[in-house]
Design an enzyme around this catalytic site. Sequence first.
Site, PDB file in Angstrom:
ATOM      1  N   CYS A  51       0.825  -1.213   0.000  1.00  0.00           N
ATOM      2  CA  CYS A  51       0.000   0.000   0.000  1.00  0.00           C
ATOM      3  C   CYS A  51       0.856   1.259   0.000  1.00  0.00           C
ATOM      4  CB  CYS A  51      -0.950  -0.013   1.181  1.00  0.00           C
ATOM      5  SG  CYS A  51      -0.052   0.078   2.695  1.00  0.00           S
ATOM      6  N   GLN A 115       6.221  -7.183   7.839  1.00  0.00           N
ATOM      7  CA  GLN A 115       5.280  -7.576   6.783  1.00  0.00           C
ATOM      8  C   GLN A 115       5.943  -7.532   5.408  1.00  0.00           C
ATOM      9  OE1 GLN A 115       4.162  -4.998   9.146  1.00  0.00           O
ATOM     10  NE2 GLN A 115       3.834  -6.876  10.265  1.00  0.00           N
ATOM     11  N   GLN A 119       5.620  -9.823   1.909  1.00  0.00           N
ATOM     12  CA  GLN A 119       5.162  -9.206   0.653  1.00  0.00           C
ATOM     13  C   GLN A 119       6.191  -9.424  -0.456  1.00  0.00           C
ATOM     14  OE1 GLN A 119       4.599  -5.469   2.630  1.00  0.00           O
ATOM     15  NE2 GLN A 119       2.381  -5.652   2.659  1.00  0.00           N
ATOM     16  N   THR A 189     -10.874  -7.700   8.299  1.00  0.00           N
ATOM     17  CA  THR A 189     -10.364  -8.971   8.855  1.00  0.00           C
ATOM     18  C   THR A 189      -9.117  -9.432   8.102  1.00  0.00           C
ATOM     19  OG1 THR A 189     -11.877 -10.078   7.360  1.00  0.00           O
ATOM     20  CG2 THR A 189     -12.600  -9.864   9.650  1.00  0.00           C
ATOM     21  N   GLY A 190      -8.487  -8.482   7.400  1.00  0.00           N
ATOM     22  CA  GLY A 190      -7.327  -8.862   6.591  1.00  0.00           C
ATOM     23  C   GLY A 190      -6.028  -8.763   7.370  1.00  0.00           C
ATOM     24  N   GLU A 191      -4.950  -8.614   6.596  1.00  0.00           N
ATOM     25  CA  GLU A 191      -3.603  -8.614   7.181  1.00  0.00           C
ATOM     26  C   GLU A 191      -3.404  -7.452   8.157  1.00  0.00           C
ATOM     27  OE1 GLU A 191       0.897  -8.516   5.465  1.00  0.00           O
ATOM     28  OE2 GLU A 191      -0.731  -8.887   4.055  1.00  0.00           O
ATOM     29  N   VAL A 192      -3.812  -6.242   7.725  1.00  0.00           N
ATOM     30  CA  VAL A 192      -3.587  -5.070   8.574  1.00  0.00           C
ATOM     31  C   VAL A 192      -4.473  -5.140   9.815  1.00  0.00           C
ATOM     32  CG1 VAL A 192      -3.722  -2.566   8.680  1.00  0.00           C
ATOM     33  CG2 VAL A 192      -2.834  -3.669   6.638  1.00  0.00           C
TER      34      VAL A 192
HETATM   35  N1  LIG Z   1      -0.641  -4.952   3.950  1.00  0.00           N
HETATM   36  C1  LIG Z   1       0.018  -3.894   4.406  1.00  0.00           C
HETATM   37  O1  LIG Z   1       1.183  -3.959   4.801  1.00  0.00           O
HETATM   38  C2  LIG Z   1      -0.687  -2.566   4.495  1.00  0.00           C
HETATM   39  C3  LIG Z   1      -0.077  -1.540   5.235  1.00  0.00           C
HETATM   40  C4  LIG Z   1      -0.772  -0.331   5.380  1.00  0.00           C
HETATM   41  C5  LIG Z   1      -2.024  -0.192   4.788  1.00  0.00           C
HETATM   42  N2  LIG Z   1      -2.570  -1.180   4.033  1.00  0.00           N
HETATM   43  C6  LIG Z   1      -3.913  -0.964   3.481  1.00  0.00           C
HETATM   44  O2  LIG Z   1      -4.816  -1.541   4.397  1.00  0.00           O
HETATM   45  C7  LIG Z   1      -5.971  -2.011   3.687  1.00  0.00           C
HETATM   46  C8  LIG Z   1      -6.216  -3.464   4.024  1.00  0.00           C
HETATM   47  O3  LIG Z   1      -5.101  -4.210   3.572  1.00  0.00           O
HETATM   48  P1  LIG Z   1      -4.912  -5.761   3.941  1.00  0.00           P
HETATM   49  O4  LIG Z   1      -3.561  -6.116   3.458  1.00  0.00           O
HETATM   50  O5  LIG Z   1      -5.255  -5.945   5.367  1.00  0.00           O
HETATM   51  O6  LIG Z   1      -6.044  -6.405   3.015  1.00  0.00           O
HETATM   52  P2  LIG Z   1      -6.576  -7.918   2.959  1.00  0.00           P
HETATM   53  O7  LIG Z   1      -5.749  -8.781   3.827  1.00  0.00           O
HETATM   54  O8  LIG Z   1      -6.776  -8.228   1.538  1.00  0.00           O
HETATM   55  O9  LIG Z   1      -8.031  -7.788   3.631  1.00  0.00           O
HETATM   56  C9  LIG Z   1      -9.019  -7.035   3.000  1.00  0.00           C
HETATM   57  C10 LIG Z   1     -10.184  -6.732   3.929  1.00  0.00           C
HETATM   58  O10 LIG Z   1     -11.010  -5.811   3.205  1.00  0.00           O
HETATM   59  C11 LIG Z   1     -12.328  -6.302   3.179  1.00  0.00           C
HETATM   60  N3  LIG Z   1     -12.978  -5.890   1.934  1.00  0.00           N
HETATM   61  C12 LIG Z   1     -12.521  -6.119   0.674  1.00  0.00           C
HETATM   62  N4  LIG Z   1     -13.393  -5.575  -0.221  1.00  0.00           N
HETATM   63  C13 LIG Z   1     -14.404  -5.033   0.502  1.00  0.00           C
HETATM   64  C14 LIG Z   1     -15.587  -4.349   0.155  1.00  0.00           C
HETATM   65  N5  LIG Z   1     -15.914  -4.112  -1.125  1.00  0.00           N
HETATM   66  N6  LIG Z   1     -16.404  -3.906   1.142  1.00  0.00           N
HETATM   67  C15 LIG Z   1     -16.089  -4.147   2.432  1.00  0.00           C
HETATM   68  N7  LIG Z   1     -14.977  -4.791   2.825  1.00  0.00           N
HETATM   69  C16 LIG Z   1     -14.138  -5.225   1.871  1.00  0.00           C
HETATM   70  C17 LIG Z   1     -12.223  -7.792   3.313  1.00  0.00           C
HETATM   71  O11 LIG Z   1     -13.440  -8.249   3.837  1.00  0.00           O
HETATM   72  P3  LIG Z   1     -13.944  -9.762   3.721  1.00  0.00           P
HETATM   73  O12 LIG Z   1     -13.489 -10.373   5.000  1.00  0.00           O
HETATM   74  O13 LIG Z   1     -15.397  -9.693   3.637  1.00  0.00           O
HETATM   75  O14 LIG Z   1     -13.311 -10.328   2.486  1.00  0.00           O
HETATM   76  C18 LIG Z   1     -11.041  -7.930   4.292  1.00  0.00           C
HETATM   77  O15 LIG Z   1     -11.483  -7.805   5.618  1.00  0.00           O
HETATM   78  C19 LIG Z   1      -5.675  -1.779   2.211  1.00  0.00           C
HETATM   79  O16 LIG Z   1      -6.337  -0.602   1.800  1.00  0.00           O
HETATM   80  C20 LIG Z   1      -4.177  -1.617   2.151  1.00  0.00           C
HETATM   81  O17 LIG Z   1      -3.799  -0.796   1.097  1.00  0.00           O
HETATM   82  C21 LIG Z   1      -1.927  -2.384   3.909  1.00  0.00           C
END
Ligand SMILES: NC(=O)c1ccc[n+]([C@@H]2O[C@H](COP(=O)([O-])OP(=O)(O)OC[C@H]3O[C@@H](n4cnc5c(N)ncnc54)[C@H](OP(=O)(O)O)[C@@H]3O)[C@@H](O)[C@H]2O)c1
Length: 415
Positions: A51, A115, A119, A189-192
């Site tokens: 992100c 993380q 990645q 409920t994702g990674e973050v």
């Molecule tokens: N990964 C990193 O290191 C990092 C760091 C900082 C910020 N971020 C940002 O944090 C956010 C989450 O990232 P992640 O890596 O945790 O993502 P992830 O693991 O893919 O999890 C995605 C989450 O978003 C939900 N979701 C997806 N589409 C949706 C929709 N249309 N309506 C409602 N909920 C929805 C999913 O819900 P369901 O359970 O229903 O599928 C799940 O809980 C992203 O915007 C990312 O850019 C990520």
Amino acid sequence: MMGRTILNARVTFRSLPIHKLERFAIRDAGDACRQFKGRAGLDECVVIQTCNRTEIFGAASGYDRGSITSTWAGLSGADEGAFDGTVQFEEGRAACEHLLRLVSGLDSMVLGEEQILGQVRGSVAAAREAGASGARLDALFDGAIRAGARIRGSSGVGRGGVSVGSMAVRLAEENVDGLKSRRILLIGTGEVASLVAKSLKRRGYGFDVSSRTVSRSEAFCGAMGGTPARFEDVLGGFADYDVVFVATRAPYFLVTYDGIAGAMGGRDGMMIMDLSNPRTVDERVATIGGVKLMNLDQIAEMVEKNARARRSSAGAAEGMIGGGAAALEAAVLRVDAEPLAGQVFRDAEAVRRRELERALRALGGVDEGTARVIEEMSRSISEGIVAGPVGGIRRASERGRGHILDAAREIFGPG
Ligand SMILES: NC(=O)c1ccc[n+]([C@@H]2O[C@H](COP(=O)([O-])OP(=O)(O)OC[C@H]3O[C@@H](n4cnc5c(N)ncnc54)[C@H](OP(=O)(O)O)[C@@H]3O)[C@@H](O)[C@H]2O)c1
């Protein structure tokens, strides 16, 4: 025509605010690796995307920066002009140094976070699956991941499990009085979301968890702690909560102006932390009296402050980057020598076996001990003769002396 090199092109939170990085994001990283190979002159390619960064790593014999940015513009939809002054290019040793900083967590928004390692591993696997990575980038990433783990371990950078999640919780502690008695909601409920939950739990906070898919929030709470809350109820009104963390990939505003304005009647304050990129909280909620909205950019600022305290371990890690990058670059350059080195060893081995069998036949039935001595002698002679020239070939390759490698191919290669 330039020599063979490793290159890195990147757009990260260091050159742009996080919400503007989205313009440079590439939708399908696997397909992108293939496109960079096909159109931008790269022999091998790995695309790393999180992100807060999009990065292209390539192995190339000849490429031009313009074709990289035009391919990238086609894949992201960004205007080609937008890359000027925003995209950073690095080659050779400097690209290796950057990769080592990246995997060691030194280039992360949250210094030392872990993380990024997962990645990077995921990106390399996607590139391999797409047939875009090869021997040189395999050597680069395998070596960098091993060296990165060593640097983390011996410098202590990242000790204590820092993450975007722990920073967000710390930010809430700094900004909300008596957080222990506040009602906390986590959306996602994702990674973050897992990182936030882990940190909340470790510090003894209770919290509710809500997500689009009920079964996922239930399973999440089973593993990470917290109490599941129905998505529709939560989004219908946030009146029950004082602190809300949002970390989803929803492509629209989950938390709306009206939703928050309705929840604020007759209460003193609410803190909302949007960890999503693109944002999923309407920024206008910050104009509602009593609402404090924070996002990844503020986390980045906090991390800057935090970085000062961790400077000594980061300094120790930085001190290890230069030597690590030199060894990494040498390992990648050595890859070019390996097909020839392998062939020289195989040819020598074939001659040794043929001559050994001939000698044993001529002697006609020697005892086991004598046969072993003759075999050992043949091996020592063969390895002793070959090791010198092969070492020379490898050293020439490590030093980027392609002309010596070409000459060696003429001399030792198939006639
Ligand atoms: N990964 C990193 O290191 C990092 C760091 C900082 C910020 N971020 C940002 O944090 C956010 C989450 O990232 P992640 O890596 O945790 O993502 P992830 O693991 O893919 O999890 C995605 C989450 O978003 C939900 N979701 C997806 N589409 C949706 C929709 N249309 N309506 C409602 N909920 C929805 C999913 O819900 P369901 O359970 O229903 O599928 C799940 O809980 C992203 O915007 C990312 O850019 C990520």
